[in-house]
Design a protein around this motif. Structure first.
Motif, PDB file in Angstrom:
ATOM      1  N   LYS A  40       0.831  -1.196   0.000  1.00 50.37           N
ATOM      2  CA  LYS A  40       0.000   0.000   0.000  1.00 50.37           C
ATOM      3  C   LYS A  40       0.876   1.261   0.000  1.00 50.37           C
ATOM      4  CE  LYS A  40      -3.926   1.961   2.430  1.00 50.37           C
ATOM      5  NZ  LYS A  40      -4.760   1.896   3.624  1.00 50.37           N
ATOM      6  N   SER A  41       0.505   2.220  -0.831  1.00 50.79           N
ATOM      7  CA  SER A  41       1.208   3.496  -0.911  1.00 50.79           C
ATOM      8  C   SER A  41       0.573   4.448   0.104  1.00 50.79           C
ATOM      9  CB  SER A  41       1.102   4.069  -2.331  1.00 50.79           C
ATOM     10  OG  SER A  41       1.887   5.225  -2.447  1.00 50.79           O
ATOM     11  N   ASP A  42       1.108   4.430   1.317  1.00 52.17           N
ATOM     12  CA  ASP A  42       0.543   5.223   2.403  1.00 52.17           C
ATOM     13  C   ASP A  42       1.659   5.956   3.141  1.00 52.17           C
ATOM     14  OD1 ASP A  42       1.816   3.257   3.944  1.00 52.17           O
ATOM     15  OD2 ASP A  42      -0.043   2.288   4.569  1.00 52.17           O
ATOM     16  N   PRO A  43       1.335   6.798   4.126  1.00 53.13           N
ATOM     17  CA  PRO A  43       2.374   7.547   4.822  1.00 53.13           C
ATOM     18  C   PRO A  43       3.489   6.675   5.418  1.00 53.13           C
ATOM     19  CG  PRO A  43       0.247   8.505   5.308  1.00 53.13           C
ATOM     20  CD  PRO A  43      -0.018   7.233   4.535  1.00 53.13           C
ATOM     21  N   GLU A  44       3.154   5.488   5.899  1.00 52.16           N
ATOM     22  CA  GLU A  44       4.170   4.598   6.445  1.00 52.16           C
ATOM     23  C   GLU A  44       5.196   4.217   5.377  1.00 52.16           C
ATOM     24  OE1 GLU A  44       4.694   0.277   8.677  1.00 52.16           O
ATOM     25  OE2 GLU A  44       2.709   0.880   7.979  1.00 52.16           O
ATOM     26  N   ALA A  45       4.722   3.835   4.204  1.00 49.85           N
ATOM     27  CA  ALA A  45       5.621   3.473   3.100  1.00 49.85           C
ATOM     28  C   ALA A  45       6.420   4.677   2.635  1.00 49.85           C
ATOM     29  CB  ALA A  45       4.816   2.889   1.938  1.00 49.85           C
ATOM     30  N   HIS A  46       5.768   5.829   2.554  1.00 46.46           N
ATOM     31  CA  HIS A  46       6.454   7.038   2.084  1.00 46.46           C
ATOM     32  C   HIS A  46       7.555   7.458   3.054  1.00 46.46           C
ATOM     33  CE1 HIS A  46       2.533   8.136  -0.246  1.00 46.46           C
ATOM     34  NE2 HIS A  46       3.099   7.030  -0.683  1.00 46.46           N
ATOM     35  N   MET A  47       7.277   7.373   4.363  1.00 48.45           N
ATOM     36  CA  MET A  47       8.301   7.756   5.333  1.00 48.45           C
ATOM     37  C   MET A  47       9.440   6.736   5.337  1.00 48.45           C
ATOM     38  SD  MET A  47       8.958  10.321   7.130  1.00 48.45           S
ATOM     39  CE  MET A  47      10.242  10.774   8.281  1.00 48.45           C
ATOM     40  N   ALA A  48       9.133   5.474   5.150  1.00 52.74           N
ATOM     41  CA  ALA A  48      10.186   4.455   5.050  1.00 52.74           C
ATOM     42  C   ALA A  48      11.080   4.739   3.845  1.00 52.74           C
ATOM     43  CB  ALA A  48       9.579   3.056   4.943  1.00 52.74           C
ATOM     44  N   ALA A  49      10.474   5.143   2.751  1.00 57.52           N
ATOM     45  CA  ALA A  49      11.260   5.493   1.560  1.00 57.52           C
ATOM     46  C   ALA A  49      12.119   6.721   1.833  1.00 57.52           C
ATOM     47  CB  ALA A  49      10.338   5.730   0.375  1.00 57.52           C
ATOM     48  N   SER A  50      11.566   7.697   2.515  1.00 51.47           N
ATOM     49  CA  SER A  50      12.350   8.891   2.853  1.00 51.47           C
ATOM     50  C   SER A  50      13.523   8.534   3.753  1.00 51.47           C
ATOM     51  CB  SER A  50      11.459   9.933   3.533  1.00 51.47           C
ATOM     52  OG  SER A  50      10.503  10.429   2.621  1.00 51.47           O
ATOM     53  N   ARG A  51      13.302   7.674   4.699  1.00 51.10           N
ATOM     54  CA  ARG A  51      14.405   7.237   5.573  1.00 51.10           C
ATOM     55  C   ARG A  51      15.468   6.502   4.761  1.00 51.10           C
ATOM     56  NH1 ARG A  51      10.051   5.830   9.962  1.00 51.10           N
ATOM     57  NH2 ARG A  51      10.276   7.675  11.286  1.00 51.10           N
ATOM     58  N   HIS A  52      15.047   5.733   3.783  1.00 54.40           N
ATOM     59  CA  HIS A  52      15.999   5.052   2.901  1.00 54.40           C
ATOM     60  C   HIS A  52      16.832   6.092   2.151  1.00 54.40           C
ATOM     61  CE1 HIS A  52      17.421   1.719   0.369  1.00 54.40           C
ATOM     62  NE2 HIS A  52      17.447   2.639  -0.595  1.00 54.40           N
ATOM     63  N   LEU A  53      16.181   7.118   1.622  1.00 55.38           N
ATOM     64  CA  LEU A  53      16.899   8.194   0.927  1.00 55.38           C
ATOM     65  C   LEU A  53      17.960   8.801   1.846  1.00 55.38           C
ATOM     66  CD1 LEU A  53      13.945  10.270  -0.613  1.00 55.38           C
ATOM     67  CD2 LEU A  53      15.382   8.666  -1.829  1.00 55.38           C
ATOM     68  N   LEU A  54      17.551   9.121   3.060  1.00 56.27           N
ATOM     69  CA  LEU A  54      18.456   9.794   3.995  1.00 56.27           C
ATOM     70  C   LEU A  54      19.661   8.929   4.356  1.00 56.27           C
ATOM     71  CD1 LEU A  54      15.834  11.424   6.407  1.00 56.27           C
ATOM     72  CD2 LEU A  54      16.999  12.465   4.432  1.00 56.27           C
ATOM     73  N   ARG A  55      19.451   7.631   4.511  1.00 56.68           N
ATOM     74  CA  ARG A  55      20.547   6.725   4.865  1.00 56.68           C
ATOM     75  C   ARG A  55      21.575   6.572   3.753  1.00 56.68           C
ATOM     76  NH1 ARG A  55      16.351   3.413   6.610  1.00 56.68           N
ATOM     77  NH2 ARG A  55      16.746   1.993   4.882  1.00 56.68           N
ATOM     78  N   HIS A  56      21.183   6.869   2.524  1.00 48.73           N
ATOM     79  CA  HIS A  56      22.072   6.647   1.385  1.00 48.73           C
ATOM     80  C   HIS A  56      22.559   7.938   0.740  1.00 48.73           C
ATOM     81  CE1 HIS A  56      20.111   2.735   1.892  1.00 48.73           C
ATOM     82  NE2 HIS A  56      21.274   2.272   1.486  1.00 48.73           N
ATOM     83  N   ALA A  57      22.337   9.072   1.396  1.00 48.80           N
ATOM     84  CA  ALA A  57      22.692  10.364   0.805  1.00 48.80           C
ATOM     85  C   ALA A  57      23.793  11.062   1.594  1.00 48.80           C
ATOM     86  CB  ALA A  57      21.462  11.260   0.754  1.00 48.80           C
ATOM     87  N   ASP A  58      24.487  11.935   0.880  1.00 44.33           N
ATOM     88  CA  ASP A  58      25.478  12.816   1.498  1.00 44.33           C
ATOM     89  C   ASP A  58      24.888  14.190   1.779  1.00 44.33           C
ATOM     90  OD1 ASP A  58      27.669  10.917   1.112  1.00 44.33           O
ATOM     91  OD2 ASP A  58      27.510  11.431  -1.018  1.00 44.33           O
ATOM     92  N   LEU A  59      23.766  14.487   1.125  1.00 47.61           N
ATOM     93  CA  LEU A  59      23.144  15.802   1.185  1.00 47.61           C
ATOM     94  C   LEU A  59      21.670  15.648   0.823  1.00 47.61           C
ATOM     95  CD1 LEU A  59      23.342  18.994   1.161  1.00 47.61           C
ATOM     96  CD2 LEU A  59      23.981  18.778  -1.251  1.00 47.61           C
ATOM     97  N   LEU A  60      20.815  16.461   1.440  1.00 46.23           N
ATOM     98  CA  LEU A  60      19.397  16.464   1.111  1.00 46.23           C
ATOM     99  C   LEU A  60      19.010  17.823   0.554  1.00 46.23           C
ATOM    100  CD1 LEU A  60      16.545  15.105   1.268  1.00 46.23           C
ATOM    101  CD2 LEU A  60      16.298  16.224   3.504  1.00 46.23           C
ATOM    102  N   TYR A  61      18.423  17.824  -0.635  1.00 44.37           N
ATOM    103  CA  TYR A  61      17.777  19.016  -1.170  1.00 44.37           C
ATOM    104  C   TYR A  61      16.327  18.952  -0.705  1.00 44.37           C
ATOM    105  CZ  TYR A  61      21.413  20.182  -4.697  1.00 44.37           C
ATOM    106  OH  TYR A  61      22.556  20.544  -5.361  1.00 44.37           O
ATOM    107  N   ALA A  62      15.874  19.994  -0.031  1.00 38.88           N
ATOM    108  CA  ALA A  62      14.501  20.055   0.450  1.00 38.88           C
ATOM    109  C   ALA A  62      13.781  21.203  -0.246  1.00 38.88           C
ATOM    110  CB  ALA A  62      14.467  20.246   1.961  1.00 38.88           C
TER     111      ALA A  62
END
Length: 157
Positions: A98-120
């Motif tokens: 399901k594409s819901d806030p839980e999945a979206h936040m998990a994806a965001s956490r994945h992004l953060l763990r694999h990045a050197d910098l975040l563009y917001a």
């Protein structure tokens, strides 16, 4: 340089252009041969960033939060999503259905763990719902990940 993106969706055409220009200006300062952009490819900031990364000669890493993610995007964003997904050098699919806030936040956490910098791409306001841009920025800062806020003069939501 691995740059992740978070940001607002449903941007009007004028704001989209302002954001696109600002992202491209920043990316022009990064060596293309070492550039990797990490995005969930949602409509709005995610897709603008992903296209700019590819146009700058960088690698695109797509993170798909859930099996039903594409269906949850606005129909007018599907063609760009499909094109960007096809051009991605790597696609990481999370195990949510399901594409819901839980999945979206998990994806965001994945992004953060694999990045050197975040563009917001963020207007500085609180999130409209859990897992929104403000929540991702807060979490990045708690992790000590550098955050560059992009909200050009004249941008509106």
């Amino acid at each position: 340089m691995r740059i992740a993106v978070t940001g607002h969706r449903e941007l009007d055409p004028a704001t989209t252009q302002l954001v696109d220009d600002a992202i491209r200006e920043r990316l022009a300062q990064v060596r293309a041969d070492g550039l990797a952009g990490i995005s969930c490819l949602a409509d709005g900031a995610d897709q603008v960033f992903a296209r700019a990364v590819l146009d700058a000669g960088g690698r695109l890493v797509a993170v798909v939060p859930a099996a039903e993610y594409r269906a949850g995007l606005p129909a007018e964003a599907h063609a760009a999503y499909d094109a960007l997904l096809a051009e991605a050098a790597e696609v990481r699919r999370l195990e949510f259905t399901k594409s819901d806030p839980e999945a979206h936040m998990a994806a965001s956490r994945h992004l953060l763990r694999h990045a050197d910098l975040l563009y917001a791409v963020w207007d500085g306001r609180p999130a409209r719902g859990w897992g929104g841009t403000a929540d991702v920025v807060r979490e990045a800062r708690e992790l000590g990940l550098p955050v560059e806020v992009i909200w050009p003069d004249g941008a509106t939501r």
